[in-house]
Design a protein around this motif. Structure first.
Motif, mmCIF file in Angstrom:
data_model
loop_
_atom_site.group_PDB
_atom_site.id
_atom_site.type_symbol
_atom_site.label_atom_id
_atom_site.label_comp_id
_atom_site.label_asym_id
_atom_site.label_seq_id
_atom_site.Cartn_x
_atom_site.Cartn_y
_atom_site.Cartn_z
ATOM 1 N N MET A 1 29.461 35.775 49.728
ATOM 2 C CA MET A 1 28.900 34.458 49.478
ATOM 3 C C MET A 1 27.587 34.333 50.239
ATOM 4 S SD MET A 1 30.052 31.878 47.748
ATOM 5 C CE MET A 1 30.261 30.152 47.623
ATOM 6 N N SER A 2 26.631 33.705 49.625
ATOM 7 C CA SER A 2 25.322 33.520 50.240
ATOM 8 C C SER A 2 25.383 32.480 51.346
ATOM 9 C CB SER A 2 24.303 33.067 49.186
ATOM 10 O OG SER A 2 24.151 34.041 48.207
ATOM 11 N N GLU A 3 24.413 32.537 52.200
ATOM 12 C CA GLU A 3 24.289 31.544 53.266
ATOM 13 C C GLU A 3 23.515 30.341 52.744
ATOM 14 O OE1 GLU A 3 25.589 31.735 56.423
ATOM 15 O OE2 GLU A 3 26.574 33.537 55.695
ATOM 16 N N TRP A 4 23.753 29.195 53.344
ATOM 17 C CA TRP A 4 23.019 27.988 52.973
ATOM 18 C C TRP A 4 21.564 28.105 53.387
ATOM 19 C CZ3 TRP A 4 24.923 24.634 49.717
ATOM 20 C CH2 TRP A 4 26.301 24.495 49.596
ATOM 21 N N ILE A 5 20.678 27.622 52.540
ATOM 22 C CA ILE A 5 19.239 27.619 52.812
ATOM 23 C C ILE A 5 18.796 26.169 52.928
ATOM 24 C CG2 ILE A 5 16.962 28.262 51.935
ATOM 25 C CD1 ILE A 5 18.534 30.450 50.276
ATOM 26 N N LYS A 6 18.155 25.842 54.038
ATOM 27 C CA LYS A 6 17.683 24.478 54.262
ATOM 28 C C LYS A 6 16.484 24.199 53.356
ATOM 29 C CE LYS A 6 16.526 21.354 57.992
ATOM 30 N NZ LYS A 6 16.326 21.210 59.429
ATOM 31 N N CYS A 7 16.527 23.076 52.642
ATOM 32 C CA CYS A 7 15.430 22.724 51.723
ATOM 33 C C CYS A 7 14.104 22.596 52.455
ATOM 34 C CB CYS A 7 15.750 21.431 50.979
ATOM 35 S SG CYS A 7 17.070 21.611 49.774
ATOM 36 N N GLY A 8 14.155 22.185 53.716
ATOM 37 C CA GLY A 8 12.932 22.079 54.504
ATOM 38 C C GLY A 8 12.315 23.435 54.812
ATOM 39 N N ASP A 9 13.127 24.500 54.751
ATOM 40 C CA ASP A 9 12.622 25.855 55.000
ATOM 41 C C ASP A 9 12.017 26.461 53.738
ATOM 42 O OD1 ASP A 9 13.455 25.632 57.609
ATOM 43 O OD2 ASP A 9 15.292 26.800 57.308
ATOM 44 N N GLU A 21 20.591 26.985 37.815
ATOM 45 C CA GLU A 21 21.670 26.299 38.514
ATOM 46 C C GLU A 21 21.932 26.916 39.888
ATOM 47 O OE1 GLU A 21 25.611 24.086 37.012
ATOM 48 O OE2 GLU A 21 25.413 26.157 36.373
ATOM 49 N N TYR A 22 22.220 26.044 40.853
ATOM 50 C CA TYR A 22 22.514 26.433 42.235
ATOM 51 C C TYR A 22 23.657 25.575 42.756
ATOM 52 C CZ TYR A 22 17.879 28.551 42.023
ATOM 53 O OH TYR A 22 16.791 29.309 41.663
ATOM 54 N N ILE A 23 24.201 25.951 43.893
ATOM 55 C CA ILE A 23 25.129 25.097 44.625
ATOM 56 C C ILE A 23 24.287 24.340 45.651
ATOM 57 C CG2 ILE A 23 27.104 25.013 46.183
ATOM 58 C CD1 ILE A 23 28.059 27.622 44.900
ATOM 59 N N VAL A 24 24.476 23.028 45.715
ATOM 60 C CA VAL A 24 23.700 22.222 46.653
ATOM 61 C C VAL A 24 24.623 21.417 47.550
ATOM 62 C CG1 VAL A 24 21.725 22.032 45.080
ATOM 63 C CG2 VAL A 24 23.465 20.240 45.087
ATOM 64 N N CYS A 25 24.085 21.052 48.701
ATOM 65 C CA CYS A 25 24.735 20.109 49.598
ATOM 66 C C CYS A 25 23.824 18.892 49.654
ATOM 67 C CB CYS A 25 24.924 20.706 50.987
ATOM 68 S SG CYS A 25 25.676 19.535 52.152
ATOM 69 N N ALA A 26 24.365 17.737 49.320
ATOM 70 C CA ALA A 26 23.578 16.506 49.321
ATOM 71 C C ALA A 26 24.271 15.490 50.220
ATOM 72 C CB ALA A 26 23.434 15.956 47.910
ATOM 73 N N VAL A 27 23.472 14.614 50.816
ATOM 74 C CA VAL A 27 23.996 13.559 51.675
ATOM 75 C C VAL A 27 23.653 12.217 51.044
ATOM 76 C CG1 VAL A 27 23.912 12.511 53.955
ATOM 77 C CG2 VAL A 27 23.734 14.991 53.727
ATOM 78 N N PRO A 90 22.342 30.252 46.001
ATOM 79 C CA PRO A 90 22.569 30.754 44.642
ATOM 80 C C PRO A 90 24.057 30.684 44.291
ATOM 81 C CG PRO A 90 21.252 32.306 45.915
ATOM 82 C CD PRO A 90 21.756 31.273 46.874
ATOM 83 N N LEU A 91 24.331 30.608 42.995
ATOM 84 C CA LEU A 91 25.717 30.682 42.541
ATOM 85 C C LEU A 91 26.265 32.072 42.862
ATOM 86 C CD1 LEU A 91 25.505 29.009 39.031
ATOM 87 C CD2 LEU A 91 26.494 28.047 41.095
ATOM 88 N N PRO A 92 27.548 32.171 43.165
ATOM 89 C CA PRO A 92 28.134 33.498 43.394
ATOM 90 C C PRO A 92 28.243 34.255 42.074
ATOM 91 C CG PRO A 92 29.829 31.811 43.470
ATOM 92 C CD PRO A 92 28.519 31.091 43.345
ATOM 93 N N SER A 93 28.388 35.548 42.156
ATOM 94 C CA SER A 93 28.606 36.360 40.958
ATOM 95 C C SER A 93 29.974 36.019 40.378
ATOM 96 C CB SER A 93 28.556 37.844 41.300
ATOM 97 O OG SER A 93 27.301 38.171 41.821
ATOM 98 N N PRO A 94 30.104 36.071 39.048
ATOM 99 C CA PRO A 94 31.417 35.782 38.462
ATOM 100 C C PRO A 94 32.404 36.910 38.763
ATOM 101 C CG PRO A 94 29.851 36.442 36.767
ATOM 102 C CD PRO A 94 29.087 36.340 38.055
ATOM 103 N N PRO A 95 33.705 36.622 38.665
ATOM 104 C CA PRO A 95 34.702 37.667 38.916
ATOM 105 C C PRO A 95 34.603 38.764 37.868
ATOM 106 C CG PRO A 95 35.745 35.658 38.144
ATOM 107 C CD PRO A 95 34.312 35.350 38.332
ATOM 108 N N THR A 96 34.987 39.970 38.250
ATOM 109 C CA THR A 96 34.912 41.100 37.328
ATOM 110 C C THR A 96 36.220 41.362 36.606
ATOM 111 O OG1 THR A 96 35.417 42.595 39.148
ATOM 112 C CG2 THR A 96 33.091 42.216 38.643
ATOM 113 N N GLU A 97 37.291 40.713 37.016
ATOM 114 C CA GLU A 97 38.609 40.919 36.390
ATOM 115 C C GLU A 97 38.909 39.866 35.361
ATOM 116 O OE1 GLU A 97 41.421 41.013 39.545
ATOM 117 O OE2 GLU A 97 40.518 42.763 40.448
#
Length: 97
Positions: A1-9, A21-27, A90-97
């Motif tokens: 799994m990827s690490e979170w990237i700060k939008c300010g960075d 599409e991405y995974i986001v954290c919003a407040v 980024p979204l994780p890779s889909p499962p291979t099974e």
């Protein structure tokens, strides 16, 4: 799994005219939410509220958007306030099974 990237960075690097599409954290109201959202970079969006024809109703959008679904049509892009999205990955890779 990827690490979170700060939008300010940094924001996602992608070609102009694309949506991805991405995974986001919003407040919002002190609560943290994690969900899938799309980052648009110079992406042509049609605004049905414009009284002009379809070609004139296009505008280029850049920023974070939530894609809303509807049974009546394919869906629409709902803007997310940029200051609300604090981190992304980024979204994780889909499962291979």
């Amino acid at each position: 799994m990827s690490e979170w990237i700060k939008c300010g960075d940094r924001l996602p690097e992608q070609l102009s005219g694309t949506a991805k599409e991405y995974i986001v954290c919003a407040v919002s109201d002190g609560q943290r939410y994690v969900f899938a959202a799309q980052y648009l970079k110079g992406y042509a969006l049609y605004n049905p509220d414009d009284d002009c024809g379809e070609e004139e109703g296009l505008s280029e959008a850049t920023g974070w958007y939530d894609v809303k679904e509807s049974a009546e049509y394919a869906g629409w892009y709902e803007p997310i306030k940029d200051q609300d999205v604090t981190h992304w990955q980024p979204l994780p890779s889909p499962p291979t099974e």
